[in-house]
Motif scaffolding. Structure first.
Motif: not given
Lengths: 351, 351
Positions: B47-50, B52-53, B58, B122-123
């Motif tokens: 999962x990219x969001x995770x 990136x977090x 990304x 961080x998009x």
DNA sequence: GTGAAAGCGCTAACAG
DNA sequence: CTGTTAGCGCTTTCAC
């Protein structure tokens, strides 16, 4: 700057900041104002990734342009007069509505995975799919997962067949059938009887519809269909060039030709003129789409206008509604085409 | 499907899965294979969001198209012959390199915030900025934050002045000055002495360069500059139309005109022909950019070709290097233009 | 080499 | 109404 710091500065907890940011109703105006002030002062914007991870949307929509072909050399979008304006319009309109747009091209079957991936990774809240050769399997998976989806140029019946439960999908089509009939009737009203047709990719809904409309309309007017006059173009310029050249070589020309799209009509004009065949004096030509070129070429091309911008507007509009979950929408939306008469067709003077 | 499940199935811990996914060296081949097999079997994608977090990139780049103007009616990109092909090429090329692309238009000053926002949230891992009216303040902020950045058509000296430390920026320009000189010299070689110029927005680096090149070259050839022959077009069609009309009304025409871009040259051709002034018989016209239209119009437009596709390629290439952090890059890259001689200019026969 | 545990920034259920 | 707490899925020290 993170929500915790805002919380500290405003003398509240992170939860309250979150509530303010997300516009929850159960926050007294006083508290809200206090928090908002700090937020604005420090220009705080919540981190989207964290938001998405915690279950919120990402405020971005995906735009997938599929152009799968058997050929090695793909029909790149940046040189496609039909995709390019639509893509740009979608971006423009989505941005105006506050959405970020993730654009992705799909040239091979495996690229379809990128669509599901974008959704499952929560990169996007909704998606728009446009192009040739939609992959039914992928589309059904997306629909069943209930992801907000807008599909451009697709057979709505396929969705009806595969999905008993109505989901979040809207299909946007144009009046391809009627548009084709309009153009043909115009040609017929000009006295033409030997009318050729350049077909698009029939794996495309619009391509199929336009061909069907051609055959139906010709028959309906008691004209005999001459298969030699049906040229295969497949929406590909090179292929069209060859088909037209072969027609010319056959020495048996129709008096008019309707093309499934402008790009191919423009190619045909070019080939004819290279062979000394004048337009519209020797042969009339009409197209479909009304790409920008059509009106600037000489002679200006008579064509059926596809309201690309309107289609983009509707796509964003519907997607927006679905994303906001105000209501679920399952429908087909059909935009009207319009015959634009210019200079490439002339009346056939019968002796 | 999350890393924890993969871990369980492979009989390892989440950490190990993460190490495998991120290609860490300290994982024995045996373990790696075991994990990879499960990953592939279940088609697992982190999962990219995770990600990136947790600090990773990304895998998406931002493309920002700025078109700020004083006017209310903006010059929408979907109808701009210069932006559209570049935008589409960038998307195409980035996708091919495995990047997602976030596209955003900027029509007002406040929209510039979207760029910093996209980065700070961080998009995106890196960005490309193209268009008129770049906001120096924003650009400097981005550069100082050391975000990987590629800027198209920008004065590199401005960056040199504002930034003592070299950062992650590359500016891509074209040989606007030389290209303009080439076109002018060609016109002069044809015998023209009264040569007009349609200027672009001088707030643009290329617009400034082209105007400067015009003045320099004219002077260098001992031709007197006639200010009446310098038309303001600002890259806007309507403005150009008016300027050209005024020139016609003045009854004092140059024998040739070079336009800062094709779009304006095409407008000029249109206005001249509407007034019965033939091209190239009565007046010669040359453009700049070589947009697709240029070659299909009659007479075909002589112009200076801008290698848009190459610029897009270079942009992705440099951005990719910066993102991967193999090395830091700070440079200006200049692509060459090329004079494309077609039919819109003719030799001036002196008596 | 590999697992345990902390943390990225945010939301949401649960108390109070 | 508002704070506390527990995740969301992944990366990354830090031990073992």
């Amino acid at each position: 700057m993170k929500s915790e710091e805002i919380a500290k500065l405003a003398g509240v907890s992170r939860s309250t900041v979150s509530r303010v940011v997300n516009n929850y109703k159960n926050v007294p105006k006083e508290t809200r104002d206090k928090v908002m002030q700090v937020i604005e002062q420090y220009n705080y914007v919540p981190n989207t990734m964290a938001r998405a991870l915690a279950g919120k949307g990402t405020n971005t929509i995906g735009l997938f342009i599929v152009s799968v072909s058997d050929k090695k050399s793909h029909n790149r979008i940046y040189q496609n007069n039909y995709f390019a304006p639509f893509v740009d319009a979608v971006i423009d309109l989505a941005n105006q509505s506050g959405y970020y747009v993730l654009v992705h091209t799909i040239y091979e079957k495996k690229d379809f995975l990128k669509i599901t991936e974008a959704f499952s990774q929560k990169r996007i809240d909704g998606g728009i799919i446009i192009g040739t050769e939609k992959n039914t399997e992928t589309i059904n998976r997306l629909i069943n997962a209930d992801y907000p989806l807008v599909i451009i140029d697709y057979d709505f019946n396929e969705i009806l067949n595969f999905n008993t439960q109505k989901k979040n999908v809207v299909v946007i089509n144009s009046s391809d059938y009627e548009g084709t009939a309009d153009a043909l009737n115009y040609l017929i009203s000009l006295g033409h009887k030997k009318i050729g047709f350049i077909s698009g990719r029939t794996s495309t809904f619009s391509g199929k519809q336009r061909l069907k409309a051609y055959k139906d309309t010709i028959k309906k007017n008691n004209i005999l269909i001459n298969d030699d006059f049906i040229l295969k173009g497949d929406f590909i310029k090179e292929k069209t060039r060859n088909s037209v050249q072969r027609l010319i070589d056959s020495k048996n020309l129709p008096t008019a030709i309707l093309s499934s799209n402008d790009d191919m009509a423009l190619v045909a004009m070019d080939v004819f003129e290279s062979s000394g065949i004048k337009i519209p004096d020797d042969i009339s030509i009409a197209g479909f789409d009304d790409v920008p070129f059509a009106s600037q070429v000489h002679p200006a091309l008579t064509t059926v206008r596809l309201p690309v911008y309107l289609m983009a507007e509707k796509a964003i509009e519907f997607l927006s509604i679905m994303i906001k979950k105000d209501t679920t929408v399952f429908t087909q939306f059909i935009v009207s085409t319009e015959l634009v008469i210019r200079e490439s067709c002339r009346e056939l003077i019968s002796d």
